[in-house]
Each structure stands twice: as C-alpha cells, then as structure tokens.
Design a protein around this motif. Structure first.
Motif, PDB file in Angstrom:
ATOM      1  N   ASN A  43      15.887  80.281  31.796  1.00 38.06           N
ATOM      2  CA  ASN A  43      16.853  79.831  32.970  1.00 38.06           C
ATOM      3  C   ASN A  43      18.420  80.146  32.474  1.00 38.06           C
ATOM      4  O   ASN A  43      18.561  80.666  31.362  1.00 38.06           O
ATOM      5  N   SER A  44      19.327  79.796  33.648  1.00 41.82           N
ATOM      6  CA  SER A  44      20.675  80.348  33.051  1.00 41.82           C
ATOM      7  C   SER A  44      21.120  79.617  31.849  1.00 41.82           C
ATOM      8  O   SER A  44      22.104  80.321  31.005  1.00 41.82           O
ATOM      9  N   LEU A  45      20.755  78.313  31.435  1.00 47.92           N
ATOM     10  CA  LEU A  45      21.496  77.839  30.398  1.00 47.92           C
ATOM     11  C   LEU A  45      20.594  78.450  28.982  1.00 47.92           C
ATOM     12  O   LEU A  45      21.188  78.500  28.068  1.00 47.92           O
ATOM     13  N   MET A  46      19.158  78.530  29.048  1.00 46.71           N
ATOM     14  CA  MET A  46      18.628  79.281  28.181  1.00 46.71           C
ATOM     15  C   MET A  46      19.313  80.674  27.705  1.00 46.71           C
ATOM     16  O   MET A  46      19.511  80.860  26.745  1.00 46.71           O
ATOM     17  N   GLU A  47      19.781  81.254  28.859  1.00 49.13           N
ATOM     18  CA  GLU A  47      20.191  82.479  28.666  1.00 49.13           C
ATOM     19  C   GLU A  47      21.477  82.511  27.881  1.00 49.13           C
ATOM     20  O   GLU A  47      21.916  83.087  27.050  1.00 49.13           O
ATOM     21  N   LYS A  48      22.464  81.623  28.340  1.00 48.86           N
ATOM     22  CA  LYS A  48      23.890  81.429  27.721  1.00 48.86           C
ATOM     23  C   LYS A  48      23.599  80.880  26.333  1.00 48.86           C
ATOM     24  O   LYS A  48      24.313  81.368  25.210  1.00 48.86           O
ATOM     25  N   ALA A  49      22.724  79.831  26.001  1.00 47.02           N
ATOM     26  CA  ALA A  49      22.539  79.277  24.732  1.00 47.02           C
ATOM     27  C   ALA A  49      22.079  80.246  23.688  1.00 47.02           C
ATOM     28  O   ALA A  49      22.368  80.228  22.579  1.00 47.02           O
ATOM     29  N   SER A  50      21.281  81.144  23.983  1.00 46.16           N
ATOM     30  CA  SER A  50      20.384  82.027  23.021  1.00 46.16           C
ATOM     31  C   SER A  50      21.408  83.007  22.760  1.00 46.16           C
ATOM     32  O   SER A  50      21.012  83.709  21.724  1.00 46.16           O
ATOM     33  N   LEU A  51      22.784  83.275  23.215  1.00 39.00           N
ATOM     34  CA  LEU A  51      23.489  84.119  22.714  1.00 39.00           C
ATOM     35  C   LEU A  51      24.083  83.449  21.472  1.00 39.00           C
ATOM     36  O   LEU A  51      24.980  84.281  20.860  1.00 39.00           O
ATOM     37  N   LEU A  52      24.170  82.024  21.307  1.00 37.31           N
ATOM     38  CA  LEU A  52      24.675  81.461  20.321  1.00 37.31           C
ATOM     39  C   LEU A  52      24.076  80.913  19.247  1.00 37.31           C
ATOM     40  O   LEU A  52      24.190  80.832  18.054  1.00 37.31           O
ATOM     41  N   ILE A  53      22.826  80.445  19.598  1.00 40.93           N
ATOM     42  CA  ILE A  53      21.775  79.836  18.634  1.00 40.93           C
ATOM     43  C   ILE A  53      20.385  80.093  18.977  1.00 40.93           C
ATOM     44  O   ILE A  53      20.051  80.599  20.090  1.00 40.93           O
ATOM     45  N   PRO A  54      19.347  80.183  17.815  1.00 38.16           N
ATOM     46  CA  PRO A  54      17.989  80.231  18.377  1.00 38.16           C
ATOM     47  C   PRO A  54      17.542  79.149  19.011  1.00 38.16           C
ATOM     48  O   PRO A  54      17.497  77.890  18.417  1.00 38.16           O
ATOM     49  N   VAL A  55      17.282  79.263  20.328  1.00 44.01           N
ATOM     50  CA  VAL A  55      16.903  77.989  21.084  1.00 44.01           C
ATOM     51  C   VAL A  55      15.507  78.117  21.561  1.00 44.01           C
ATOM     52  O   VAL A  55      15.068  79.148  22.147  1.00 44.01           O
ATOM     53  N   GLU A  56      14.622  77.029  21.576  1.00 44.63           N
ATOM     54  CA  GLU A  56      13.265  76.967  21.842  1.00 44.63           C
ATOM     55  C   GLU A  56      13.288  76.967  23.214  1.00 44.63           C
ATOM     56  O   GLU A  56      12.501  77.577  24.308  1.00 44.63           O
ATOM     57  N   ASN A  57      13.774  75.953  23.883  1.00 47.16           N
ATOM     58  CA  ASN A  57      13.786  75.488  25.338  1.00 47.16           C
ATOM     59  C   ASN A  57      15.042  75.178  25.664  1.00 47.16           C
ATOM     60  O   ASN A  57      15.918  74.448  24.852  1.00 47.16           O
ATOM     61  N   ALA A  58      15.535  75.120  27.134  1.00 46.72           N
ATOM     62  CA  ALA A  58      16.677  74.614  27.461  1.00 46.72           C
ATOM     63  C   ALA A  58      16.547  74.090  28.842  1.00 46.72           C
ATOM     64  O   ALA A  58      15.937  74.470  29.750  1.00 46.72           O
ATOM     65  N   PHE A  59      17.638  73.147  29.294  1.00 47.62           N
ATOM     66  CA  PHE A  59      17.476  72.288  30.585  1.00 47.62           C
ATOM     67  C   PHE A  59      18.627  71.802  30.924  1.00 47.62           C
ATOM     68  O   PHE A  59      19.241  71.063  30.192  1.00 47.62           O
ATOM     69  N   SER A  60      19.395  72.038  32.114  1.00 52.89           N
ATOM     70  CA  SER A  60      20.402  71.538  32.477  1.00 52.89           C
ATOM     71  C   SER A  60      20.091  70.747  33.902  1.00 52.89           C
ATOM     72  O   SER A  60      19.527  71.509  34.614  1.00 52.89           O
ATOM     73  N   LEU A  61      20.460  69.511  34.059  1.00 50.27           N
ATOM     74  CA  LEU A  61      20.086  68.783  35.154  1.00 50.27           C
ATOM     75  C   LEU A  61      20.854  69.137  36.509  1.00 50.27           C
ATOM     76  O   LEU A  61      20.404  69.531  37.552  1.00 50.27           O
ATOM     77  N   LEU A  62      22.097  69.503  36.374  1.00 47.11           N
ATOM     78  CA  LEU A  62      23.249  69.895  37.072  1.00 47.11           C
ATOM     79  C   LEU A  62      24.046  70.961  37.264  1.00 47.11           C
ATOM     80  O   LEU A  62      24.093  71.199  35.892  1.00 47.11           O
ATOM     81  N   TYR A  63      24.519  71.683  37.955  1.00 47.40           N
ATOM     82  CA  TYR A  63      25.352  72.720  37.836  1.00 47.40           C
ATOM     83  C   TYR A  63      27.086  71.896  37.951  1.00 47.40           C
ATOM     84  O   TYR A  63      27.014  71.293  38.892  1.00 47.40           O
ATOM     85  N   TYR A  64      27.932  72.407  37.192  1.00 47.99           N
ATOM     86  CA  TYR A  64      28.996  71.676  36.782  1.00 47.99           C
ATOM     87  C   TYR A  64      30.120  72.350  37.520  1.00 47.99           C
ATOM     88  O   TYR A  64      30.459  73.281  36.805  1.00 47.99           O
ATOM     89  N   GLU A  65      30.715  72.029  38.828  1.00 46.65           N
ATOM     90  CA  GLU A  65      31.822  72.866  39.287  1.00 46.65           C
ATOM     91  C   GLU A  65      32.953  72.089  39.691  1.00 46.65           C
ATOM     92  O   GLU A  65      32.860  70.932  39.891  1.00 46.65           O
TER      93      GLU A  65
END
Length: 218
Positions: A43-65
């Motif tokens: 998902n979009s958080l997984m894609e962003k986080a993977s640029l910085l750290i080795p991440v197994e899974n990622a989840f964001s409840l909300l989009y923050y605008e």
C-alpha cells in the motif's frame, strides 16, 4: 453524569450531540478519509516506508490532510486532552486488520521526551497501544525506547526541521528474535519511524519491523 450533562459530547465536524463514546456522528463518519490499506498487502505507506527501512508490513488507518476531519481527530487526541479518542481509533483499526495470517510478537509505541510528556500529561499512543494489545492478545512495551532529545511537535516544524531527529532515540533493553509492530500517530517524512527502526535493527538480532500509524500525511 453531571459532567456529561454540562459538557455533552458533540461531533467534531457538525457539532451535533453524539454518544459519549463517539467522536463524529454517523453522517460525518463518511467524511473521514480512511486509507483502506490492507496490512498484508503493498500500500502507499508500505511503499514510502520501504524507501527508508526494511519493513515487513505497514498500515495507516487514515489519510492526514490539512484542514481535514482526520487531522482534527488526531489533533484533538494529541493536544486537547481527548485521550479517549484513542479507543475510537482502536475500534476503527481492529475492524480493518485481521492478524489471522500471522500476528506480530510485540507492540512498541513511539515515546515522548519526558518534558513533552509532562507538558501534555499523557502519551496519546499508550491507551491506543494498550487497547490494541488487549484486542489482539499481543504484548505491548511502552519503554523499549527512550527519547533522549527534546524537540517541538512535528506539526509545528518545517520540512527541514522534521529531518533533524537523528539519534533522538535509545533502546533500553536487548530485543532479539521478534517481529515488532511499531506504533505512531502520524507518518510524515518517515524520519521518526526510520530512526527508531534502525536503532532497534542495529542493536538486535533476527528482528523484523512492521509499522502501524493512526494517519499518514499525503
């Protein structure tokens, strides 16, 4: 009872009277921008986080605008002494994550510096983490990490200031052979989560990192 009568709970968006356990009315719930992330899928958080750290899974409840209802909900939780909003966010989260495919071994919340904790009166992630721990039957650790540098709130920093939190966290105990789910409120640049993850990874063996946040900046 008297407090509820004098200060009835109102929807954060339309100001309509609502149940004391809610934060928005049923109509305004449709205005909350849920991410619809799947924890075990890219998902979009997984894609962003993977640029910085080795991440197994990622989840964001909300989009923050900016100026969004999601931002208002998180700000009420963090800055307006509405800690119980954390329970609502937990309910929304547990409706969307099923760990049937394998749950993490440990929940770890991002710490506040003691000065900020004293000023705010509570860490907004503690109730959230505790309720997730009870629901999923996963241990939670609020003290695995210690914040050793004090800074202004992320929301009050500019872009360059948000990138200057290197070495702000310290691991307080050895942690090996665990799948850790790191929990934070808002994912902005990813700098906080990255610093914490690398502090754990560089001082541990056979550790996997996943992340869960209440909201992510878009």
């Amino acid at each position: 009872m008297i407090f509820d009568f004098l200060f009835p709970n109102r929807c954060l968006d339309c100001n309509q009277l609502i149940d004391k356990r809610d934060v928005v009315c049923e109509l305004c719930l449709d205005k909350v921008n849920f991410s619809n992330h799947q924890f075990f899928e890219t998902n979009s958080l997984m894609e962003k986080a993977s640029l910085l750290i080795p991440v197994e899974n990622a989840f964001s409840l909300l989009y923050y605008e900016k100026e969004s209802l999601a931002q208002k909900i998180v700000h009420q939780l963090k800055y307006n002494h509405r800690e119980k909003i954390g329970k609502v966010l937990v309910n929304w989260t547990t409706e969307r994550i099923d760990f049937a495919n394998g749950k993490p071994d440990l929940l770890v919340t991002v710490p506040l510096h003691y000065k900020k904790l004293k000023q705010r009166g509570y860490n907004q992630l503690h109730l959230f983490g505790n309720e997730l721990s009870k629901h999923y039957n996963i241990p939670v650790n609020h003290t695995l990490l210690k914040r050793i540098k004090h800074s202004r709130a992320q929301a009050k920093k500019n872009q360059s200031e948000r990138l200057k939190t290197k070495n702000a966290y310290q691991l307080t105990e050895n942690i090996n052979d665990k799948h850790i789910l790191l929990i934070d409120d808002v994912y902005t640049t990813g700098n906080t989560m990255s610093n914490i993850a690398w502090e754990i990874l560089n001082n541990s063996e056979n550790v996997k990192i996943s992340i869960l946040v209440m909201a992510m900046d878009v």
